[in-house]
Design a protein around this motif. Structure first.
Motif, short mmCIF file in Angstrom:
data_model
loop_
_atom_site.label_atom_id
_atom_site.label_comp_id
_atom_site.label_asym_id
_atom_site.label_seq_id
_atom_site.Cartn_x
_atom_site.Cartn_y
_atom_site.Cartn_z
N ASP A 321 0.86 -1.18 0.00
CA ASP A 321 0.00 0.00 0.00
C ASP A 321 0.90 1.23 0.00
OD1 ASP A 321 -1.75 2.09 0.51
OD2 ASP A 321 -2.99 0.93 1.90
N PHE A 322 1.13 1.80 -1.19
CA PHE A 322 2.09 2.90 -1.31
C PHE A 322 1.56 4.19 -0.68
CE2 PHE A 322 3.23 -0.04 -4.71
CZ PHE A 322 4.59 -0.15 -4.51
N GLU A 323 0.27 4.38 -0.71
CA GLU A 323 -0.29 5.57 -0.07
C GLU A 323 -0.12 5.50 1.45
OE1 GLU A 323 -4.29 6.09 -1.28
OE2 GLU A 323 -3.79 6.52 -3.37
N ALA A 324 -0.38 4.34 2.02
CA ALA A 324 -0.18 4.18 3.47
C ALA A 324 1.30 4.28 3.82
CB ALA A 324 -0.74 2.83 3.93
N ALA A 325 2.17 3.71 2.98
CA ALA A 325 3.61 3.82 3.22
C ALA A 325 4.06 5.27 3.17
CB ALA A 325 4.37 2.99 2.19
N GLN A 326 3.47 6.04 2.27
CA GLN A 326 3.78 7.47 2.18
C GLN A 326 3.39 8.19 3.47
OE1 GLN A 326 1.56 9.45 -0.88
NE2 GLN A 326 2.13 11.49 -0.18
N ARG A 327 2.21 7.89 4.00
CA ARG A 327 1.78 8.54 5.24
C ARG A 327 2.68 8.16 6.41
NH1 ARG A 327 -3.33 6.82 3.30
NH2 ARG A 327 -3.31 5.10 4.81
N GLU A 328 3.01 6.88 6.48
CA GLU A 328 3.86 6.44 7.59
C GLU A 328 5.27 7.03 7.47
OE1 GLU A 328 2.80 5.03 10.12
OE2 GLU A 328 0.88 4.18 9.50
N LEU A 329 5.74 7.20 6.24
CA LEU A 329 7.07 7.78 6.06
C LEU A 329 7.09 9.24 6.52
CD1 LEU A 329 9.97 7.53 5.11
CD2 LEU A 329 9.21 8.10 2.78
N GLY A 330 5.99 9.96 6.28
CA GLY A 330 5.91 11.33 6.76
C GLY A 330 5.99 11.40 8.28
N LEU A 331 5.31 10.47 8.96
CA LEU A 331 5.40 10.42 10.43
C LEU A 331 6.78 9.92 10.87
CD1 LEU A 331 1.92 8.85 11.28
CD2 LEU A 331 2.64 11.20 11.70
N ALA A 332 7.32 8.98 10.12
CA ALA A 332 8.62 8.42 10.49
C ALA A 332 9.72 9.47 10.45
CB ALA A 332 8.98 7.25 9.57
N GLU A 333 9.62 10.42 9.56
CA GLU A 333 10.63 11.48 9.49
C GLU A 333 10.69 12.25 10.80
OE1 GLU A 333 11.99 15.20 6.60
OE2 GLU A 333 10.01 14.29 6.37
N GLY A 334 9.52 12.56 11.37
CA GLY A 334 9.50 13.25 12.66
C GLY A 334 10.03 12.39 13.78
N VAL A 335 9.71 11.10 13.75
CA VAL A 335 10.20 10.19 14.79
C VAL A 335 11.72 10.10 14.74
CG1 VAL A 335 10.21 7.79 15.57
CG2 VAL A 335 8.07 8.85 14.83
N VAL A 336 12.27 9.96 13.54
CA VAL A 336 13.72 9.87 13.39
C VAL A 336 14.39 11.16 13.84
CG1 VAL A 336 15.58 9.69 11.69
CG2 VAL A 336 13.63 8.14 11.56
N ALA A 337 13.83 12.29 13.45
CA ALA A 337 14.43 13.59 13.79
C ALA A 337 14.49 13.82 15.29
CB ALA A 337 13.65 14.71 13.11
N ASN A 338 13.53 13.28 16.04
CA ASN A 338 13.46 13.53 17.48
C ASN A 338 14.07 12.41 18.32
OD1 ASN A 338 11.74 16.11 18.11
ND2 ASN A 338 10.71 15.11 16.39
N ASP A 339 14.46 11.32 17.68
CA ASP A 339 15.03 10.20 18.41
C ASP A 339 16.50 10.47 18.74
OD1 ASP A 339 16.45 7.39 18.55
OD2 ASP A 339 14.33 7.00 18.90
N PHE A 340 16.91 10.16 19.97
CA PHE A 340 18.28 10.43 20.40
C PHE A 340 19.30 9.72 19.51
CE2 PHE A 340 21.99 9.00 22.84
CZ PHE A 340 22.52 10.21 23.26
N PHE A 341 19.05 8.47 19.17
CA PHE A 341 20.01 7.68 18.40
C PHE A 341 19.93 7.93 16.90
CE2 PHE A 341 19.03 5.19 22.25
CZ PHE A 341 20.29 5.11 22.80
N LEU A 342 18.76 8.30 16.39
CA LEU A 342 18.55 8.39 14.95
C LEU A 342 18.59 9.81 14.41
CD1 LEU A 342 15.56 5.86 14.66
CD2 LEU A 342 18.01 5.39 14.40
N GLY A 343 18.59 10.81 15.29
CA GLY A 343 18.43 12.20 14.85
C GLY A 343 19.42 12.63 13.79
N GLU A 344 20.68 12.22 13.90
CA GLU A 344 21.69 12.65 12.94
C GLU A 344 21.54 11.96 11.58
OE1 GLU A 344 25.55 12.19 14.54
OE2 GLU A 344 25.23 13.56 16.23
N PHE A 345 20.69 10.95 11.50
CA PHE A 345 20.55 10.19 10.26
C PHE A 345 19.25 10.53 9.52
CE2 PHE A 345 23.07 7.65 13.20
CZ PHE A 345 24.19 7.35 12.44
N ARG A 346 18.60 11.64 9.87
CA ARG A 346 17.30 11.94 9.28
C ARG A 346 17.36 12.01 7.75
NH1 ARG A 346 14.34 16.09 7.34
NH2 ARG A 346 16.08 17.52 7.59
N GLU A 347 18.27 12.79 7.21
CA GLU A 347 18.34 12.93 5.75
C GLU A 347 18.72 11.62 5.10
OE1 GLU A 347 20.87 16.14 4.67
OE2 GLU A 347 19.69 17.67 5.71
N GLU A 348 19.67 10.91 5.68
CA GLU A 348 20.09 9.62 5.11
C GLU A 348 18.94 8.61 5.17
OE1 GLU A 348 23.60 6.26 5.79
OE2 GLU A 348 23.58 8.11 6.96
#
Length: 465
Positions: A321-348
């Motif tokens: 489901d590419f539309e659902a994957a798109q929505r989850e990826l939008g949320l995942a970007e915020g999760v990665v950006a705010n996570d202590f371990f993952l924050g520096e890898f947001r763009e990657e």
């Protein structure tokens, strides 16, 4: 994003001093009220010997209040204790730092102890003074000094419990000083030690030790702690993400994740995404095919844990489901950006995630509208065009894909396999499977036809038939 923050979940599995960086990160990103986080920092610091740090936190929280007198007494006690322990430990250091002694020491610890006792009068109590001073230096905030003293203690000590406690303290000290190569070596050594025995929870840990007497449960508890501590190393070491996949996907530690800490799947999934574009060449087959295995685990453990990062992989590779994957990826970007371990890898992370979407989308389509694909990648039309062009240029799609700028589409022409190649693929392994089936049949006892009487056996009556 506070709903997806794992700091409160991870803290019970970390040493008190490892929690300070986690809370400092929460202060920076302001996911939670700053005053609450500073209060938590103070509660942690006041139980250590870092008196000045605790006082500074107290003044930030209550700038108009006077500092309690108890801190002055605590500071004096810490200084006097430090001087006493230093004198006790220095007696042993003066001996083992002697070049002649260093050359005389061997691999056998018992032999070394006997040598030091006979020639220099060094006792077990004096050697334990190295551990006591190293542990005090750790509570004092002198992590580099703690690592040195604990290392010297570990070389000489024959006490298994104190030795493994020194392992934990040395690992924590290396993490807090940012010596990632040394920390990785210490992590691997500690993992081998845990896998070969069932040690107790580290004495350096701020949480109480496990009271269980079951060796298997004690080993599970130690592996759970190790998984959380290893996140500090794997997300800072240059090869850490690949090493994380190799370790976490091993049956032992994958079972630990599923049993006691399913939230670690976030970091396993993120590491798989981050390693995807480089998953070739020297990497092991386990790493190259890690996403396939991780998605299966995500499906099984969805009832225990789910976040946008794990949901993104599930929607993309299970539901398609590419539309659902798109929505989850939008949320995942915020999760990665705010996570202590993952924050520096947001763009990657986002770049690799878009690569996964493009790969899956192009695999099932022959004609793709660039605007539609850009939208699914959460990119504008212009950004999407540039990104897709670079993708085709840098990957194996370049030989099969062509961009029609007038029609604004991508055309993918996959050459059909030759007939003989198709036959080979379909019959690959047929001879081996036939041989295995024949061997299995030969080992199976042949059944007697119904109604045939063997010698010494009663005949079947008609009713029985």
């Amino acid at each position: 994003m506070a709903d997806y923050d794992l700091t409160r979940t991870i803290i019970p599995y970390c040493d008190r001093h490892l929690v300070f960086p986690l809370l400092a990160h929460l202060v920076e990103n302001e996911v939670f009220p700053v005053k609450q986080v500073q209060g938590a920092q103070y509660e942690l610091a006041k139980e250590t010997n870092m008196v000045d740090y605790a006082v500074s936190l107290l003044q930030q929280i209550h700038p108009d209040e006077e500092v309690p007198e108890e801190f002055a007494g605590k500071r004096e006690n810490a200084v006097s204790t430090n001087e006493r322990l230093q004198q006790e430990a220095q007696a042993v250091l003066n001996v083992i730092e002697n070049p002649e002694v260093a050359q005389a020491l061997r691999q056998d610890k018992n032999q070394n102890l006997q040598y030091l006792k006979d020639h220099y009068g060094v006792t077990l109590e004096q050697i334990n003074a190295l551990y006591n001073y190293g542990q005090f230096q750790y509570t004092y905030g002198n992590y580099s000094g703690a690592a040195d003293y604990l290392y010297h203690f570990r070389v000489l000590s024959t006490d298994p419990d104190l030795t493994i406690s020194a392992h934990w303290g040395k690992l924590a000290s290396d993490i807090l000083t940012g010596k990632w190569d040394v920390a990785l070596e210490e992590l691997n050594t500690l993992r081998e030690t845990i896998d070969s025995r069932a040690p107790s929870v580290p004495a350096f840990a701020s949480a109480p030790s496990s009271s269980t007497t079951d060796p298997a449960l004690a080993q599970l508890h130690s592996r759970t702690w190790l998984l959380h501590w290893s996140l500090f190393v794997y997300f800072n070491h240059p090869q850490g993400r690949t090493l994380l996949l190799e370790t976490f996907l091993s049956p032992t530690y994958l079972n630990t994740i599923q049993t006691s800490c399913p939230w670690v799947l976030r970091y396993l999934a993120a590491a798989a995404v981050l390693s995807r574009k480089s998953a070739s060449g020297a990497l092991s087959a386990r790493v190259r095919h890690s996403i396939r295995e991780i998605v299966k685990v995500i499906q099984m453990e969805e009832y225990q844990y789910r976040d946008p990062i794990t949901a993104f992989l599930k929607e993309l590779y299970v539901e398609f489901d590419f539309e659902a994957a798109q929505r989850e990826l939008g949320l995942a970007e915020g999760v990665v950006a705010n996570d202590f371990f993952l924050g520096e890898f947001r763009e990657e992370f986002m770049d690799n995630a878009r690569y996964l979407i493009s790969e899956a989308y192009c695999r099932i389509h022959q004609r793709i509208d660039i605007s539609d694909l850009s939208e699914r990648l959460n990119l504008s039309k212009d950004e999407g065009e540039k990104w897709i062009v670079n993708l085709i240029r840098e990957t194996r799609m370049g030989a099969d894909a062509k961009i029609d700028l007038e029609k604004n589409v991508i055309e993918i022409n996959r050459p059909a396999l030759p007939v003989y190649q198709t036959v080979i693929e379909k019959t690959r392994g047929l001879a081996f499977r036939t041989q295995a089936l024949g061997a299995a049949m030969s080992r199976t006892p042949q059944a007697q036809p119904l109604g045939v009487q063997e010698e010494g056996q009663p005949a079947l009556v008609e009713g029985a038939r």
